[in-house]
Write a protein that holds these residues in place. Structure first.
Motif, PDB file in Angstrom:
ATOM      1  N   LEU A  42     -14.233 -48.437  -4.156  1.00  0.00           N
ATOM      2  CA  LEU A  42     -14.913 -49.686  -3.332  1.00  0.00           C
ATOM      3  C   LEU A  42     -14.135 -50.411  -2.714  1.00  0.00           C
ATOM      4  CD1 LEU A  42     -17.479 -50.849  -6.342  1.00  0.00           C
ATOM      5  CD2 LEU A  42     -17.857 -49.275  -4.204  1.00  0.00           C
ATOM      6  N   ASP A  43     -12.780 -50.180  -2.627  1.00  0.00           N
ATOM      7  CA  ASP A  43     -11.655 -50.974  -1.874  1.00  0.00           C
ATOM      8  C   ASP A  43     -11.718 -52.351  -2.331  1.00  0.00           C
ATOM      9  OD1 ASP A  43      -9.631 -51.242  -0.124  1.00  0.00           O
ATOM     10  OD2 ASP A  43     -10.841 -51.785   1.700  1.00  0.00           O
ATOM     11  N   VAL A  44     -11.674 -52.622  -3.728  1.00  0.00           N
ATOM     12  CA  VAL A  44     -11.603 -53.965  -3.897  1.00  0.00           C
ATOM     13  C   VAL A  44     -10.626 -54.179  -5.370  1.00  0.00           C
ATOM     14  CG1 VAL A  44     -14.057 -54.548  -3.693  1.00  0.00           C
ATOM     15  CG2 VAL A  44     -13.558 -53.571  -5.974  1.00  0.00           C
ATOM     16  N   ASN A  45     -10.108 -55.116  -5.734  1.00  0.00           N
ATOM     17  CA  ASN A  45      -9.338 -55.125  -6.680  1.00  0.00           C
ATOM     18  C   ASN A  45      -9.868 -55.219  -8.190  1.00  0.00           C
ATOM     19  OD1 ASN A  45      -9.924 -57.994  -7.357  1.00  0.00           O
ATOM     20  ND2 ASN A  45      -8.516 -58.691  -5.844  1.00  0.00           N
ATOM     21  N   ILE A  46      -9.446 -55.092  -9.587  1.00  0.00           N
ATOM     22  CA  ILE A  46     -10.233 -54.689 -10.530  1.00  0.00           C
ATOM     23  C   ILE A  46     -10.942 -55.988 -10.904  1.00  0.00           C
ATOM     24  CG2 ILE A  46      -9.659 -54.578 -13.131  1.00  0.00           C
ATOM     25  CD1 ILE A  46      -9.366 -52.042 -11.623  1.00  0.00           C
ATOM     26  N   ARG A  47     -10.293 -57.367 -10.796  1.00  0.00           N
ATOM     27  CA  ARG A  47     -10.826 -58.407 -10.989  1.00  0.00           C
ATOM     28  C   ARG A  47     -12.036 -58.785 -10.205  1.00  0.00           C
ATOM     29  NH1 ARG A  47      -8.553 -64.488  -9.952  1.00  0.00           N
ATOM     30  NH2 ARG A  47     -10.222 -65.811 -10.773  1.00  0.00           N
ATOM     31  N   LYS A  90     -16.840 -52.038   6.323  1.00  0.00           N
ATOM     32  CA  LYS A  90     -17.803 -51.546   5.842  1.00  0.00           C
ATOM     33  C   LYS A  90     -17.401 -49.859   5.919  1.00  0.00           C
ATOM     34  CE  LYS A  90     -22.611 -50.300   6.452  1.00  0.00           C
ATOM     35  NZ  LYS A  90     -23.910 -50.713   7.041  1.00  0.00           N
ATOM     36  N   TYR A  91     -16.808 -49.585   7.078  1.00  0.00           N
ATOM     37  CA  TYR A  91     -16.633 -48.107   7.373  1.00  0.00           C
ATOM     38  C   TYR A  91     -15.332 -47.636   6.223  1.00  0.00           C
ATOM     39  CZ  TYR A  91     -15.255 -43.743   9.641  1.00  0.00           C
ATOM     40  OH  TYR A  91     -14.999 -42.332   9.758  1.00  0.00           O
ATOM     41  N   LYS A  92     -14.452 -48.415   6.170  1.00  0.00           N
ATOM     42  CA  LYS A  92     -13.041 -48.248   5.395  1.00  0.00           C
ATOM     43  C   LYS A  92     -13.638 -48.111   3.965  1.00  0.00           C
ATOM     44  CE  LYS A  92      -9.855 -50.164   8.571  1.00  0.00           C
ATOM     45  NZ  LYS A  92      -9.059 -51.397   8.830  1.00  0.00           N
ATOM     46  N   ARG A  93     -14.534 -48.848   3.508  1.00  0.00           N
ATOM     47  CA  ARG A  93     -14.818 -48.839   2.282  1.00  0.00           C
ATOM     48  C   ARG A  93     -15.753 -47.503   2.076  1.00  0.00           C
ATOM     49  NH1 ARG A  93     -17.248 -54.929   0.384  1.00  0.00           N
ATOM     50  NH2 ARG A  93     -15.235 -55.655   0.040  1.00  0.00           N
ATOM     51  N   ILE A  94     -16.525 -47.087   2.967  1.00  0.00           N
ATOM     52  CA  ILE A  94     -17.376 -45.727   2.819  1.00  0.00           C
ATOM     53  C   ILE A  94     -16.160 -44.663   2.760  1.00  0.00           C
ATOM     54  CG2 ILE A  94     -18.905 -44.270   3.924  1.00  0.00           C
ATOM     55  CD1 ILE A  94     -20.450 -46.579   4.744  1.00  0.00           C
ATOM     56  N   ALA A  95     -15.452 -44.688   3.499  1.00  0.00           N
ATOM     57  CA  ALA A  95     -14.286 -43.483   3.578  1.00  0.00           C
ATOM     58  C   ALA A  95     -13.436 -43.681   1.953  1.00  0.00           C
ATOM     59  CB  ALA A  95     -13.396 -43.927   4.815  1.00  0.00           C
ATOM     60  N   ALA A  96     -13.204 -44.730   1.858  1.00  0.00           N
ATOM     61  CA  ALA A  96     -12.521 -44.702   0.139  1.00  0.00           C
ATOM     62  C   ALA A  96     -13.355 -44.369  -0.598  1.00  0.00           C
ATOM     63  CB  ALA A  96     -12.020 -46.259   0.143  1.00  0.00           C
ATOM     64  N   SER A  97     -14.541 -44.752  -0.638  1.00  0.00           N
ATOM     65  CA  SER A  97     -15.391 -44.074  -1.894  1.00  0.00           C
ATOM     66  C   SER A  97     -15.837 -42.595  -1.674  1.00  0.00           C
ATOM     67  CB  SER A  97     -16.830 -44.628  -1.639  1.00  0.00           C
ATOM     68  OG  SER A  97     -17.682 -44.741  -2.519  1.00  0.00           O
TER      69      SER A  97
END
Length: 296
Positions: free
Chosen positions: A133-138, A38-45
């Motif tokens: 969002l730290d996710v892939n395109i799919r 969760k923290y890493k996603r927020i940081a990436a966003s």
């Protein structure tokens, strides 16, 4: 509502840009929290598209230049680590941090879907949004198509629930009326797992499935057994609703009964009588009142 009644706004109308040294967090973001997904996603966003949701603060009643942080501790820590010194904040008029955090709704699956659609509508490229969002395109495309084939009533019931994307893919195999029933069962049982969604799909009659949908077959379970499971689930749902309807009154009755028993045990004569003639009652009364009683 009477004309003289005034409804107090929960937030001030304008956003305010506040320096970080004027914001007092309620807790320190630990190294363990910083290692979470969760923290890493927020940081990436935040690094990719900036702060989407402002921090929520309330004014310090004893110092006009100071604020207490109610929501957004991870966002604040991320911004500080990225070198920012101030940010826009929403000013809450409610200074009860516990109350605020208890009522706030975290970003649910459907809310995230709507956020993704809005970002794409504003022209954010899929690649950039997926990185944020730290996710892939799919996965991003699956989230974008989240509500395709989901009826509006079911989507409305599940709009603030944490459900995996696969859960919506399972619901999509059901016809609209069955989707609504499945959503109601999920809410009643407070279960939103993929396995529970699969069990609802397995218990769905073929007539309530969309054309071409084939639920996963469970080894050793016949169609008759699945029908029985569905009926039992419906019965359980009705029983849970009956318990919910009477819970408040039953709880009040129990509180009053416990108070009455505690009052009896404060009377030495009653305790002495029970000790002489009904000694077996005293341990049970102790459990009810959560106190030790010694017969004279």
């Amino acid at each position: 509502m009477n004309d003289d009644q005034v409804v107090t706004a929960a937030f001030e109308r304008e956003l305010l840009r506040i320096p970080f040294d004027q914001i007092a967090p309620l807790y320190v973001v630990s190294a363990q929290i910083k290692s979470t997904i969760k923290y890493k996603r927020i940081a990436a966003s935040v690094a990719e598209i900036g702060l989407v949701e402002p921090l929520v603060v309330t004014r310090d009643p004893n110092n006009a230049d100071q604020y207490t942080l109610l929501d957004g501790h991870l966002r604040l820590d991320v911004l500080q680590n990225q070198g920012a010194t101030e940010t826009q904040c929403i000013i809450s008029t409610d200074d009860e941090a516990f109350t605020y955090n208890k009522r706030i709704s975290r970003l649910a699956t459907i809310q995230e879907h709507k956020m993704i659609l809005r970002a794409l509508t504003l022209g954010v490229p899929e690649e950039r949004l997926a990185k944020a969002l730290d996710v892939n395109i799919r996965t991003l495309q699956q989230k974008r198509r989240l509500l395709d084939g989901i009826c509006g009533e079911a989507a409305e019931m599940l709009k603030d629930k944490q459900i995996a994307v696969t859960g919506f893919q399972i619901l999509r195999k059901m016809k609209p009326m069955r989707q609504i029933e499945a959503a109601q069962l999920m809410m009643t049982m407070n279960k939103y797992t993929i396995n529970y969604a699969r069990s609802l799909l397995a218990a769905t009659p073929d007539s309530q499935l969309v054309t071409g949908a084939t639920p996963k077959k469970f080894k050793g379970i016949s169609r008759e057994q699945l029908d029985l499971m569905e009926r039992e689930s419906s019965n359980l749902e009705r029983e849970v609703r009956l318990v919910e309807d009477s819970y408040g009154i039953d709880h009040l009755d129990l509180v009053l009964a416990r108070g009455y028993v505690a009052k009896l045990l404060n009377n030495e004569r009653i305790v002495k009588y029970l000790g002489l003639h009904h000694e077996e009652f005293l341990p049970e009364f102790e459990k009810i009142t959560e106190r030790e009683v010694f017969a004279p």
